[in-house]
Design a protein around this motif. Structure first.
Motif, PDB file in Angstrom:
ATOM      1  N   ASN A 141       2.032  -9.524   6.366  1.00 43.20           N
ATOM      2  CA  ASN A 141       1.884  -9.508   4.910  1.00 43.20           C
ATOM      3  C   ASN A 141       1.548  -8.124   4.367  1.00 43.20           C
ATOM      4  OD1 ASN A 141      -0.545  -9.941   6.362  1.00 43.20           O
ATOM      5  ND2 ASN A 141      -1.603 -10.744   4.565  1.00 43.20           N
ATOM      6  N   LEU A 142       1.734  -7.087   5.191  1.00 43.93           N
ATOM      7  CA  LEU A 142       1.508  -5.710   4.741  1.00 43.93           C
ATOM      8  C   LEU A 142       2.833  -4.973   4.608  1.00 43.93           C
ATOM      9  CD1 LEU A 142      -0.192  -3.149   4.176  1.00 43.93           C
ATOM     10  CD2 LEU A 142      -0.295  -2.791   6.664  1.00 43.93           C
ATOM     11  N   LEU A 143       3.060  -4.396   3.433  1.00 36.08           N
ATOM     12  CA  LEU A 143       4.187  -3.494   3.210  1.00 36.08           C
ATOM     13  C   LEU A 143       3.603  -2.119   2.921  1.00 36.08           C
ATOM     14  CD1 LEU A 143       7.175  -2.839   2.836  1.00 36.08           C
ATOM     15  CD2 LEU A 143       6.975  -3.610   0.450  1.00 36.08           C
ATOM     16  N   PHE A 193       0.860  -1.187   0.000  1.00 37.26           N
ATOM     17  CA  PHE A 193       0.000   0.000   0.000  1.00 37.26           C
ATOM     18  C   PHE A 193       0.892   1.232   0.000  1.00 37.26           C
ATOM     19  CE2 PHE A 193      -4.475   1.239   0.795  1.00 37.26           C
ATOM     20  CZ  PHE A 193      -4.308   2.608   0.822  1.00 37.26           C
ATOM     21  N   VAL A 194       0.788   2.019  -1.067  1.00 35.00           N
ATOM     22  CA  VAL A 194       1.603   3.222  -1.222  1.00 35.00           C
ATOM     23  C   VAL A 194       0.708   4.450  -1.123  1.00 35.00           C
ATOM     24  CG1 VAL A 194       3.194   4.479  -2.716  1.00 35.00           C
ATOM     25  CG2 VAL A 194       3.208   1.976  -2.709  1.00 35.00           C
ATOM     26  N   PRO A 221       2.039  10.126   3.860  1.00 33.62           N
ATOM     27  CA  PRO A 221       2.170   9.774   5.276  1.00 33.62           C
ATOM     28  C   PRO A 221       0.840   9.790   6.024  1.00 33.62           C
ATOM     29  CG  PRO A 221       3.960  11.225   4.631  1.00 33.62           C
ATOM     30  CD  PRO A 221       3.025  11.161   3.452  1.00 33.62           C
ATOM     31  N   CYS A 222      -0.034  10.754   5.698  1.00 35.55           N
ATOM     32  CA  CYS A 222      -1.342  10.805   6.357  1.00 35.55           C
ATOM     33  C   CYS A 222      -2.190   9.595   5.997  1.00 35.55           C
ATOM     34  CB  CYS A 222      -2.077  12.079   5.973  1.00 35.55           C
ATOM     35  SG  CYS A 222      -1.371  13.588   6.666  1.00 35.55           S
ATOM     36  N   GLN A 223      -2.111   9.171   4.741  1.00 30.33           N
ATOM     37  CA  GLN A 223      -2.902   8.021   4.316  1.00 30.33           C
ATOM     38  C   GLN A 223      -2.399   6.728   4.963  1.00 30.33           C
ATOM     39  OE1 GLN A 223      -2.433   8.632   0.090  1.00 30.33           O
ATOM     40  NE2 GLN A 223      -4.464   9.549  -0.104  1.00 30.33           N
ATOM     41  N   ILE A 224      -1.076   6.590   5.069  1.00 31.49           N
ATOM     42  CA  ILE A 224      -0.522   5.405   5.712  1.00 31.49           C
ATOM     43  C   ILE A 224      -0.870   5.399   7.199  1.00 31.49           C
ATOM     44  CG2 ILE A 224       1.587   4.165   6.289  1.00 31.49           C
ATOM     45  CD1 ILE A 224       0.682   3.986   3.341  1.00 31.49           C
TER      46      ILE A 224
END
Length: 258
Positions: A177-179, A156-157, A160-163
């Motif tokens: 399993n999440l990058l 998931f790219v 920073p706010c979305q991450i």
């Protein structure tokens, strides 16, 4: 219940919208086109889930820097078609090869930015390149959680706010399993100004119509311009390097052949 009184207390990540069990929260644009949540208080059951997944209300603990690496894609063509070092595509390719899913930002037919997911490498290519706009996240957090629970690899790219919003949406559960990949960000430009710039410059802008809309919509008129069906735009690239290389990045709009 989410209630925004100061815009600095919201990043428009839409975690609250996606987590609400009654679907009574929607994102609405302000006068500049930025998205903020609005709650239907009659439908709201005051469960508090929207507040629990808000990254502004729930700041993550600062983690120590584990390792710093300088990396670039060795494929020159892929690197030149990227905004920076071109690392996204090799990461995405590895995840796709493992049967995983890649989330990233793409342009839609009106050259606005949305998050989507890809399960084939050919669908990853439109995600390449920085897009200096606030991306509409849609149901991407919800979709990512579904794939994670299925045991699939997820890349998931986002900003920073979305991450941060994704992690609070997942209630900070550590999925192996999440990058999650973000980038250095100085803030996103106004989607409303972008929309009007494209309409005025490349088609769809009518001064008389905008005057009429100004009278009826007031300050919101900046949002009402849009590209028409005959827009000549074929491609848009921020930080284009095809002619000036790495020394002078350019914003390039390429026309489509008709």
């Amino acid at each position: 219940m989410i209630h925004i009184t100061d815009k600095k207390n919201c990043c428009g990540c839409a975690a609250c919208v996606q987590r609400c069990p009654k679907q009574c929260i929607r994102l609405e644009e302000d006068t500049e086109g930025f998205l903020y949540p609005q709650v239907d208080e009659e439908t709201c059951i005051k469960c508090g889930l929207c507040e629990k997944v808000c990254p502004i209300l729930n700041h993550a603990d600062k983690l120590p820097v584990q390792e710093v690496l300088a990396v670039k894609n060795p494929d020159e063509e892929e690197r030149m078609n990227s905004s920076s070092g071109g690392v996204f595509l090799p990461l995405a390719r590895e995840v796709i090869n493992q049967g995983g899913v890649v989330f990233g930002a793409v342009y839609d037919e009106s050259w606005e930015v949305h998050h989507v997911y890809a399960e084939k490498i050919e669908d990853v290519y439109p995600m390449m390149g920085s897009k200096y706009l606030q991306s509409k996240i849609g149901n991407s957090f919800k979709d990512a959680e579904r794939f994670l629970k299925q045991g699939r690899e997820v890349l998931f790219v986002g900003s920073p706010c979305q991450i941060a919003g994704l992690r609070t949406y997942l209630r900070n559960k550590q999925y192996q399993n999440l990058l999650a990949v973000d980038f250095l960000c100085h803030g996103v430009p106004s989607p409303g100004v972008w929309r009007r710039y494209l309409a005025e410059t490349y088609g769809g802008y009518d001064a008389n119509e905008q005057s009429r809309l100004q009278a009826t919509a007031g300050k919101n008129s900046v949002l009402l311009s849009s590209l028409n069906a005959t827009s000549p735009i074929g491609d848009i690239k921020f930080r284009d390097k095809t002619e000036s290389g790495w020394k002078k990045f350019r914003f390039v709009v390429r026309y489509t052949l008709r």
